[in-house]
Design a protein around this motif. Sequence first.
Motif, short mmCIF file in Angstrom:
data_model
loop_
_atom_site.label_atom_id
_atom_site.label_comp_id
_atom_site.label_asym_id
_atom_site.label_seq_id
_atom_site.Cartn_x
_atom_site.Cartn_y
_atom_site.Cartn_z
N MET A 105 0.68 -1.15 0.00
CA MET A 105 0.06 -0.10 0.12
C MET A 105 0.90 1.35 -0.08
N ARG A 106 0.35 2.24 -0.73
CA ARG A 106 1.07 3.54 -0.80
C ARG A 106 0.17 4.65 -0.63
N LEU A 107 0.43 5.55 0.31
CA LEU A 107 -0.43 6.86 0.43
C LEU A 107 0.12 7.73 -0.64
N GLU A 108 -0.71 7.97 -1.58
CA GLU A 108 -0.50 9.05 -2.70
C GLU A 108 -1.33 10.15 -2.75
N LEU A 109 -2.65 10.31 -1.98
CA LEU A 109 -3.46 11.37 -2.22
C LEU A 109 -3.90 11.74 -0.85
N VAL A 110 -4.05 13.01 -0.12
CA VAL A 110 -4.78 13.50 0.68
C VAL A 110 -5.68 14.78 0.41
N PRO A 111 -7.19 14.38 0.57
CA PRO A 111 -7.85 15.37 0.61
C PRO A 111 -7.84 16.64 1.40
N VAL A 112 -7.62 17.79 0.75
CA VAL A 112 -7.68 19.14 1.91
C VAL A 112 -8.87 20.03 1.38
N PRO A 113 -9.65 20.16 2.34
CA PRO A 113 -11.04 20.73 2.14
C PRO A 113 -10.74 22.41 2.27
N VAL A 114 -11.28 22.90 1.06
CA VAL A 114 -11.09 24.26 0.83
C VAL A 114 -12.28 25.00 0.54
N ALA A 115 -12.55 26.51 0.83
CA ALA A 115 -13.99 26.92 0.61
C ALA A 115 -13.70 27.56 -0.97
N ASP A 116 -12.88 27.93 -1.24
CA ASP A 116 -12.46 28.35 -2.62
C ASP A 116 -11.24 27.94 -3.28
N VAL A 117 -11.65 26.99 -4.33
CA VAL A 117 -10.35 26.27 -5.18
C VAL A 117 -9.47 27.25 -5.69
N ASP A 118 -9.93 28.35 -6.12
CA ASP A 118 -9.07 29.08 -6.81
C ASP A 118 -8.02 29.93 -5.96
N ARG A 119 -8.69 30.18 -5.01
CA ARG A 119 -7.94 31.07 -3.90
C ARG A 119 -6.67 30.07 -2.98
N ALA A 120 -7.11 28.93 -2.84
CA ALA A 120 -6.22 27.85 -2.44
C ALA A 120 -5.14 27.48 -3.29
N LEU A 121 -5.76 27.28 -4.63
CA LEU A 121 -4.81 26.96 -5.73
C LEU A 121 -3.69 27.84 -5.86
N ALA A 122 -4.03 29.16 -5.76
CA ALA A 122 -2.90 30.35 -5.85
C ALA A 122 -1.97 30.26 -4.54
N PHE A 123 -2.53 29.88 -3.62
CA PHE A 123 -1.65 29.74 -2.21
C PHE A 123 -0.77 28.82 -2.62
N TYR A 124 -1.29 27.46 -2.89
CA TYR A 124 -0.47 26.15 -2.79
C TYR A 124 0.53 26.18 -4.11
N VAL A 125 0.13 26.82 -5.10
CA VAL A 125 1.08 26.95 -6.39
C VAL A 125 2.10 28.08 -6.23
N ASP A 126 1.40 29.10 -5.99
CA ASP A 126 2.25 30.44 -6.08
C ASP A 126 3.30 30.70 -4.79
N LEU A 127 2.52 30.16 -3.75
CA LEU A 127 3.23 30.55 -2.49
C LEU A 127 4.06 29.34 -1.93
N LEU A 128 3.57 28.12 -2.02
CA LEU A 128 4.25 26.95 -1.30
C LEU A 128 5.11 26.37 -2.36
N GLY A 129 4.95 26.63 -3.79
CA GLY A 129 5.48 26.07 -4.92
C GLY A 129 5.15 24.54 -5.15
N PHE A 130 4.03 24.23 -4.80
CA PHE A 130 3.38 22.68 -5.38
C PHE A 130 3.23 22.74 -6.79
N HIS A 131 3.29 21.61 -7.47
CA HIS A 131 2.96 21.28 -8.99
C HIS A 131 1.45 21.14 -9.27
N LEU A 132 0.79 21.71 -10.03
CA LEU A 132 -0.40 21.54 -10.51
C LEU A 132 -0.24 20.26 -11.39
N ASP A 133 -1.08 19.21 -11.00
CA ASP A 133 -0.95 18.04 -11.86
C ASP A 133 -2.25 17.70 -12.69
#
Length: 128
Positions: A1-29
């Motif tokens: 078994m491998r842990l490959e995906l963790v759900p993160v609940p957000v109120a606004d996907v676009d706002r969260a996406l900007a935080f995770y990609v632009d500020l944290l440097g996560f890659h958008l898959d």
Amino acid sequence: MRLELVPVPVADVDRALAFYVDLLGFHLDHDVQPGNGARVTQLTPPGSACSIVLYKDLPGLDLPAGTLRGLHLVVADIHKSREILLARGVEVGGVDDMGGILYVAFADPDGNTWLLQEIPAGAGRPDA
């Protein structure tokens, strides 16, 4: 078994996406809208084999936005990682030494909390 995906609940996907990609440097898959108002946005932290999925109102996932606590991002140099996040505009706490294991806390725009973690060589690791 491998842990490959963790759900993160957000109120606004676009706002969260900007935080995770632009500020944290996560890659958008993936960013897809399969219908019925659902949206699946999957991101991966740099160097990680595990991704997150940002979601709002997905069937079967009923955590309210901002309720996920203490996800860990393991880093090699917590001081350098903290400085990078500060420079990008992320509000992060100070470095806490928890018996040789180092932590830095921060939260996303919805209040989901994260911890940077550094385990220095030889710090409480069990013998293999």
